[in-house]
Scaffold this motif. Structure first.
Motif, PDB file in Angstrom:
ATOM      1  N   LEU A 102       0.829  -1.208   0.000  1.00  0.00           N
ATOM      2  CA  LEU A 102       0.000   0.000   0.000  1.00  0.00           C
ATOM      3  C   LEU A 102       0.864   1.260   0.000  1.00  0.00           C
ATOM      4  O   LEU A 102       0.515   2.262  -0.636  1.00  0.00           O
ATOM      5  CB  LEU A 102      -0.919  -0.008   1.215  1.00  0.00           C
ATOM      6  N   LEU A 103       1.986   1.229   0.697  1.00  0.00           N
ATOM      7  CA  LEU A 103       2.893   2.375   0.686  1.00  0.00           C
ATOM      8  C   LEU A 103       3.476   2.604  -0.701  1.00  0.00           C
ATOM      9  O   LEU A 103       3.660   3.757  -1.128  1.00  0.00           O
ATOM     10  CB  LEU A 103       4.016   2.162   1.707  1.00  0.00           C
ATOM     11  N   ASP A 104       3.761   1.529  -1.404  1.00  0.00           N
ATOM     12  CA  ASP A 104       4.264   1.662  -2.776  1.00  0.00           C
ATOM     13  C   ASP A 104       3.195   2.253  -3.689  1.00  0.00           C
ATOM     14  O   ASP A 104       3.475   3.109  -4.541  1.00  0.00           O
ATOM     15  CB  ASP A 104       4.727   0.296  -3.286  1.00  0.00           C
ATOM     16  N   ILE A 105       1.956   1.805  -3.548  1.00  0.00           N
ATOM     17  CA  ILE A 105       0.857   2.373  -4.333  1.00  0.00           C
ATOM     18  C   ILE A 105       0.692   3.858  -4.013  1.00  0.00           C
ATOM     19  O   ILE A 105       0.478   4.693  -4.905  1.00  0.00           O
ATOM     20  CB  ILE A 105      -0.449   1.604  -4.058  1.00  0.00           C
ATOM     21  N   HIS A 106       0.781   4.182  -2.731  1.00  0.00           N
ATOM     22  CA  HIS A 106       0.656   5.584  -2.317  1.00  0.00           C
ATOM     23  C   HIS A 106       1.723   6.445  -2.983  1.00  0.00           C
ATOM     24  O   HIS A 106       1.449   7.566  -3.451  1.00  0.00           O
ATOM     25  CB  HIS A 106       0.771   5.668  -0.785  1.00  0.00           C
ATOM     26  N   LYS A 107       2.926   5.947  -3.057  1.00  0.00           N
ATOM     27  CA  LYS A 107       4.010   6.690  -3.698  1.00  0.00           C
ATOM     28  C   LYS A 107       3.765   6.850  -5.194  1.00  0.00           C
ATOM     29  O   LYS A 107       4.005   7.921  -5.777  1.00  0.00           O
ATOM     30  CB  LYS A 107       5.328   5.961  -3.456  1.00  0.00           C
ATOM     31  N   ILE A 108       3.282   5.785  -5.853  1.00  0.00           N
ATOM     32  CA  ILE A 108       3.006   5.849  -7.296  1.00  0.00           C
ATOM     33  C   ILE A 108       1.936   6.891  -7.589  1.00  0.00           C
ATOM     34  O   ILE A 108       2.069   7.713  -8.510  1.00  0.00           O
ATOM     35  CB  ILE A 108       2.592   4.467  -7.816  1.00  0.00           C
ATOM     36  N   PHE A 109       0.862   6.890  -6.798  1.00  0.00           N
ATOM     37  CA  PHE A 109      -0.219   7.857  -7.023  1.00  0.00           C
ATOM     38  C   PHE A 109       0.214   9.281  -6.677  1.00  0.00           C
ATOM     39  O   PHE A 109      -0.239  10.236  -7.310  1.00  0.00           O
ATOM     40  CB  PHE A 109      -1.441   7.472  -6.192  1.00  0.00           C
ATOM     41  N   MET A 110       1.078   9.415  -5.692  1.00  0.00           N
ATOM     42  CA  MET A 110       1.523  10.747  -5.306  1.00  0.00           C
ATOM     43  C   MET A 110       2.357  11.394  -6.412  1.00  0.00           C
ATOM     44  O   MET A 110       2.339  12.629  -6.566  1.00  0.00           O
ATOM     45  CB  MET A 110       2.340  10.665  -4.009  1.00  0.00           C
ATOM     46  N   GLU A 111       3.034  10.597  -7.185  1.00  0.00           N
ATOM     47  CA  GLU A 111       3.864  11.125  -8.270  1.00  0.00           C
ATOM     48  C   GLU A 111       3.103  11.261  -9.578  1.00  0.00           C
ATOM     49  O   GLU A 111       3.690  11.645 -10.593  1.00  0.00           O
ATOM     50  CB  GLU A 111       5.074  10.210  -8.479  1.00  0.00           C
ATOM     51  N   SER A 112       1.832  10.920  -9.577  1.00  0.00           N
ATOM     52  CA  SER A 112       1.024  10.984 -10.796  1.00  0.00           C
ATOM     53  C   SER A 112      -0.082  12.007 -10.616  1.00  0.00           C
ATOM     54  O   SER A 112      -0.801  11.997  -9.613  1.00  0.00           O
ATOM     55  CB  SER A 112       0.428   9.605 -11.121  1.00  0.00           C
ATOM     56  N   ASP A 113      -0.205  12.892 -11.568  1.00  0.00           N
ATOM     57  CA  ASP A 113      -1.249  13.915 -11.528  1.00  0.00           C
ATOM     58  C   ASP A 113      -2.317  13.559 -12.560  1.00  0.00           C
ATOM     59  O   ASP A 113      -1.991  13.351 -13.736  1.00  0.00           O
ATOM     60  CB  ASP A 113      -0.624  15.275 -11.863  1.00  0.00           C
ATOM     61  N   PRO A 114      -3.595  13.447 -12.179  1.00  0.00           N
ATOM     62  CA  PRO A 114      -4.207  13.781 -10.883  1.00  0.00           C
ATOM     63  C   PRO A 114      -4.561  12.574 -10.026  1.00  0.00           C
ATOM     64  O   PRO A 114      -5.506  12.635  -9.246  1.00  0.00           O
ATOM     65  CB  PRO A 114      -5.465  14.497 -11.330  1.00  0.00           C
ATOM     66  N   ALA A 115      -3.829  11.454 -10.202  1.00  0.00           N
ATOM     67  CA  ALA A 115      -4.179  10.245  -9.454  1.00  0.00           C
ATOM     68  C   ALA A 115      -3.953  10.386  -7.960  1.00  0.00           C
ATOM     69  O   ALA A 115      -4.411   9.538  -7.184  1.00  0.00           O
ATOM     70  CB  ALA A 115      -3.373   9.058  -9.991  1.00  0.00           C
ATOM     71  N   TYR A 116      -3.258  11.448  -7.536  1.00  0.00           N
ATOM     72  CA  TYR A 116      -3.023  11.630  -6.106  1.00  0.00           C
ATOM     73  C   TYR A 116      -4.336  11.773  -5.325  1.00  0.00           C
ATOM     74  O   TYR A 116      -4.374  11.545  -4.109  1.00  0.00           O
ATOM     75  CB  TYR A 116      -2.149  12.861  -5.871  1.00  0.00           C
ATOM     76  N   ILE A 117      -5.419  12.142  -6.016  1.00  0.00           N
ATOM     77  CA  ILE A 117      -6.716  12.255  -5.354  1.00  0.00           C
ATOM     78  C   ILE A 117      -7.145  10.907  -4.775  1.00  0.00           C
ATOM     79  O   ILE A 117      -7.821  10.842  -3.739  1.00  0.00           O
ATOM     80  CB  ILE A 117      -7.769  12.791  -6.336  1.00  0.00           C
ATOM     81  N   LEU A 118      -6.744   9.812  -5.452  1.00  0.00           N
ATOM     82  CA  LEU A 118      -7.115   8.479  -4.969  1.00  0.00           C
ATOM     83  C   LEU A 118      -6.443   8.162  -3.643  1.00  0.00           C
ATOM     84  O   LEU A 118      -6.956   7.336  -2.872  1.00  0.00           O
ATOM     85  CB  LEU A 118      -6.751   7.428  -6.022  1.00  0.00           C
ATOM     86  N   ASN A 119      -5.295   8.786  -3.364  1.00  0.00           N
ATOM     87  CA  ASN A 119      -4.689   8.620  -2.040  1.00  0.00           C
ATOM     88  C   ASN A 119      -5.591   9.189  -0.957  1.00  0.00           C
ATOM     89  O   ASN A 119      -5.762   8.585   0.117  1.00  0.00           O
ATOM     90  CB  ASN A 119      -3.325   9.309  -2.003  1.00  0.00           C
ATOM     91  N   ASP A 120      -6.173  10.358  -1.209  1.00  0.00           N
ATOM     92  CA  ASP A 120      -7.061  10.966  -0.214  1.00  0.00           C
ATOM     93  C   ASP A 120      -8.342  10.168  -0.037  1.00  0.00           C
ATOM     94  O   ASP A 120      -8.906  10.118   1.074  1.00  0.00           O
ATOM     95  CB  ASP A 120      -7.394  12.402  -0.627  1.00  0.00           C
ATOM     96  N   LEU A 121      -8.811   9.552  -1.131  1.00  0.00           N
ATOM     97  CA  LEU A 121     -10.062   8.809  -1.050  1.00  0.00           C
ATOM     98  C   LEU A 121      -9.887   7.401  -0.490  1.00  0.00           C
ATOM     99  O   LEU A 121     -10.785   6.887   0.199  1.00  0.00           O
ATOM    100  CB  LEU A 121     -10.706   8.721  -2.438  1.00  0.00           C
ATOM    101  N   PHE A 122      -8.756   6.754  -0.795  1.00  0.00           N
ATOM    102  CA  PHE A 122      -8.614   5.339  -0.453  1.00  0.00           C
ATOM    103  C   PHE A 122      -7.289   4.992   0.223  1.00  0.00           C
ATOM    104  O   PHE A 122      -7.288   4.450   1.339  1.00  0.00           O
ATOM    105  CB  PHE A 122      -8.758   4.466  -1.717  1.00  0.00           C
ATOM    106  N   ILE A 123      -6.166   5.234  -0.441  1.00  0.00           N
ATOM    107  CA  ILE A 123      -4.899   4.594  -0.081  1.00  0.00           C
ATOM    108  C   ILE A 123      -4.382   5.061   1.275  1.00  0.00           C
ATOM    109  O   ILE A 123      -3.909   4.242   2.078  1.00  0.00           O
ATOM    110  CB  ILE A 123      -3.851   4.841  -1.181  1.00  0.00           C
ATOM    111  N   THR A 124      -4.443   6.348   1.549  1.00  0.00           N
ATOM    112  CA  THR A 124      -3.963   6.818   2.852  1.00  0.00           C
ATOM    113  C   THR A 124      -4.738   6.176   3.992  1.00  0.00           C
ATOM    114  O   THR A 124      -4.153   5.728   5.000  1.00  0.00           O
ATOM    115  CB  THR A 124      -4.065   8.347   2.927  1.00  0.00           C
ATOM    116  N   ASP A 125      -6.049   6.120   3.846  1.00  0.00           N
ATOM    117  CA  ASP A 125      -6.870   5.485   4.883  1.00  0.00           C
ATOM    118  C   ASP A 125      -6.552   3.999   4.993  1.00  0.00           C
ATOM    119  O   ASP A 125      -6.554   3.443   6.115  1.00  0.00           O
ATOM    120  CB  ASP A 125      -8.350   5.690   4.569  1.00  0.00           C
ATOM    121  N   TYR A 126      -6.298   3.346   3.884  1.00  0.00           N
ATOM    122  CA  TYR A 126      -5.926   1.932   3.943  1.00  0.00           C
ATOM    123  C   TYR A 126      -4.600   1.748   4.671  1.00  0.00           C
ATOM    124  O   TYR A 126      -4.427   0.788   5.445  1.00  0.00           O
ATOM    125  CB  TYR A 126      -5.830   1.346   2.528  1.00  0.00           C
ATOM    126  N   CYS A 127      -3.628   2.651   4.415  1.00  0.00           N
ATOM    127  CA  CYS A 127      -2.324   2.533   5.069  1.00  0.00           C
ATOM    128  C   CYS A 127      -2.443   2.705   6.588  1.00  0.00           C
ATOM    129  O   CYS A 127      -1.716   2.057   7.361  1.00  0.00           O
ATOM    130  CB  CYS A 127      -1.365   3.579   4.513  1.00  0.00           C
TER     131      CYS A 127
END
Length: 605
Positions: A358-383
């Motif tokens: 999940l941390l790796d996915i979070h990093k991938i989405f954080m470096e991709s615009d605008p996929a970083y929104i998915l971190n706020d919706l899902f990945i951060t909470d999952y981590c």
């Protein structure tokens, strides 16, 4: 205050806390620990932990400072020697205050239908501010995100998030409608030609399937040590976090999630869906990240792309399998199976392995615009959430996933029928090619045999023609000689008649027509003098013998013999003279043979 970087390890008797404080004064620090509480302060750093087990202060504790590295190392005795502290690598969970670790809500409604008594009611405020009535939109009834706790996000950021998810206006679209639209989009996107091309030309697929990510080696180690150690198998011995990953966990804000039973089910199933997409991405790119990594993960996960809320593990597997065969570059069912097996391994390794992914996915989405929104919706909470999940529940989820089955017929794309039809077409093409090769060989053989027969026939025909031509030449030459001889005789016989009648004199060449009963041949011949003399001598002797007979008989005999040897032309017979003029010849019916012979002999002399 700054939360410092820290790391916890353990052995049977001690818990070791390593804290990195490079800009702190070693002479000014405070340390407090008792039971499950641990506090450390060294200006400007402050660290407060809630430990998963109890520690005691009995004189065995130790502390040291490394000036080169700027780290404090503190050894704390365990209250119960040999006790295993679970989740020491879940750093975000350790940072939580003790009072906030409970999942129970601080405010709980006892009876929703209960009416407050008049005694507990407050006095009505008659002086309250009045607000004019404004017609507003109804509240959103279709939440999404982690545990379906979010709503209204896409209504405010529709333009920015249009490339992140496939569904339009999710805030106004119920879950059943999302699923129906998703299935329709997958059916429209599926390309049989692309699938069959990857199915038959699978060299690249086989190469990708040989790649081994980090969890395969970790799973082998866990399997080898299983039964030999009584420790839990989600320890850092199998999964090790990098310093970058630890920094990610320290940056998360710890919080608790109030989830009901249904929401917890959606969260667990969504976790499986996200891990499946991540395993596919790691496999096809062989562990390397590229610009398509973010697209692959979010496109293959219906949880991220369509805000799907699943109700069973089978639904998760079917959705993932369909999307693998519809969207990415490599569309092969073996990749679906490989991602399924990898997800099982990750879950068996425990929540540490899940958190690392999940941390790796979070990093991938954080470096991709605008996929970083998915971190706020899902990945951060999952981590954050996964660090608090009990290992038994995760093991139960893994066991349920192992029992699930997925076949091509479950996907609803008629894969088996397509493959059978394609194999049948290939067999027909092979049969046609084989038949064409055989017919071509037969044609070549027949052509060679025909050419050989033609050569032999041409040889025989040439020989036959040669023999025929030789025979024709010989026959022609013989006929020519015979005809020339006959012509000579005929000329010798007719020339005296012409001379006797005074029509042609001194002619050695004559044009004659010799008939063989079918065709007439015109030729010219020169009379050889030797043969003519011999023939004249023979005629003289015969004439002398006839002259000795009576005159009448001699005359008759001479005439008959002459007519037999050289018949007189009919009066209406047409002949050409030397000048080429036609004349009718009149011959005396009773010529005198003696005069004829004598005159001929005299002319020859």
């Amino acid at each position: 205050m700054i939360t410092p970087a820290f790391e916890l390890t353990q052995d049977p008797d001690f818990l070791t806390v390593k804290i990195r404080v490079p800009y702190a004064r070693a002479s000014e620090f405070d340390l407090y620990f008792e039971g499950e509480d641990f506090k450390f302060y060294a200006k400007p750093y402050f660290l407060r932990l809630t430990l998963p087990g109890r520690i005691v202060e009995d004189g065995r504790e130790k502390a040291s400072y490394n000036t080169d590295e700027g780290t404090f190392t503190i050894q704390l005795p365990k209250e119960v020697p040999g006790q295993y502290f679970e989740g020491l690598d879940m750093l975000t969970s350790l940072l939580a205050p003790k009072k906030s670790r409970s999942a129970k809500p601080l405010v709980e409604e006892i009876a929703s239908s209960a009416e407050l008594s008049e005694e507990n009611e407050e006095d009505f405020d008659w002086e309250m501010e009045q607000i004019p009535y404004e017609e507003s939109t109804p509240p959103l009834q279709h939440p999404y995100g982690f545990g379906n706790l979010r709503s209204g996000v896409f209504q405010r950021l529709q333009d920015e998030l249009s490339d992140v998810i496939d569904i339009k206006d999710p805030d106004q679209t119920p879950a059943q409608e999302r699923r129906r639209k998703r299935l329709a989009a997958e059916a429209a996107k599926f390309e049989p030609d692309h699938y069959l091309a990857d199915f038959f030309e699978d060299e690249a697929i086989k190469h990708l399937l040989k790649y081994k990510p980090w969890w395969i080696d970790a799973h082998k180690k866990m399997t080898a040590l299983q039964g030999e150690s009584h420790q839990e198998h989600d320890s850092p011995a199998f999964v090790v976090f990098s310093e970058e990953e630890r920094e990610q966990m320290r940056k998360f804000t710890n919080k608790s999630y109030l989830l009901d039973k249904r929401s917890r089910c959606h969260v667990y199933l969504g976790l499986i869906d996200i891990l499946l997409a991540y395993c596919y991405e790691i496999c096809v790119n062989e562990g390397d990240k590229n610009v398509e990594s973010s697209w692959n993960i979010r496109k293959l996960s219906a949880t991220l792309c369509w805000l799907e809320s699943f109700s069973s593990i089978h639904d998760v597997l079917v959705s993932f399998g369909r999307r693998v065969l519809c969207y990415p570059l490599y569309r092969h069912f073996e990749l679906v199976t490989r991602a399924f097996n990898d997800t099982v391994m990750i879950l068996q390794l425990g929540k540490a392995a899940v958190l690392k992914c999940l941390l790796d996915i979070h990093k991938i989405f954080m470096e991709s615009d605008p996929a970083y929104i998915l971190n706020d919706l899902f990945i951060t909470d999952y981590c954050i959430w996964i660090q608090k999940v009990k290992s038994k529940k995760l093991a139960a989820l893994c066991e349920s996933l192992q029992k699930a089955t997925l076949s091509k017929s479950h996907l609803g794309l008629e894969l088996e029928e397509l493959e059978a039809a394609a194999v049948l077409v290939q067999e027909e093409e092979k049969a046609l090619k084989a038949a064409g090769t055989v017919s071509k060989q037969q044609l070549l053989c027949s052509e060679s045999e025909t050419s050989d027969s033609e050569e032999s026939s041409s040889t025989s025909s040439s020989e036959t023609e040669g023999s025929d031509s030789d025979e024709q030449e010989s026959s022609t030459s013989e006929d020519g000689e015979i005809n020339s001889f006959q012509g000579t005789l005929q000329e010798e016989r007719t020339a005296p008649l012409i001379d006797c009648n005074g029509l042609r004199q001194g002619t050695n060449t004559s044009a004659m027509e010799v008939s063989d009963g079918k065709s007439k041949v015109s030729f010219q011949s020169t009379t050889p003098p030797g043969k003519l003399v011999e023939e004249l001598e023979m005629q003289i002797h015969s004439a002398m013998r006839l002259s000795e007979q009576p005159e009448g008989l001699a005359t008759a005999g001479c005439i008959s013999q002459e007519q037999e040897e050289n018949p007189v032309p009919e009066p209406d017979r047409f002949s050409e003279d030397a000048a080429g003029k036609g004349n009718f010849l009149e011959v005396s019916p009773k010529p005198n043979p003696l005069l004829f012979l004598c005159s001929t002999n005299e002319d020859e002399d």
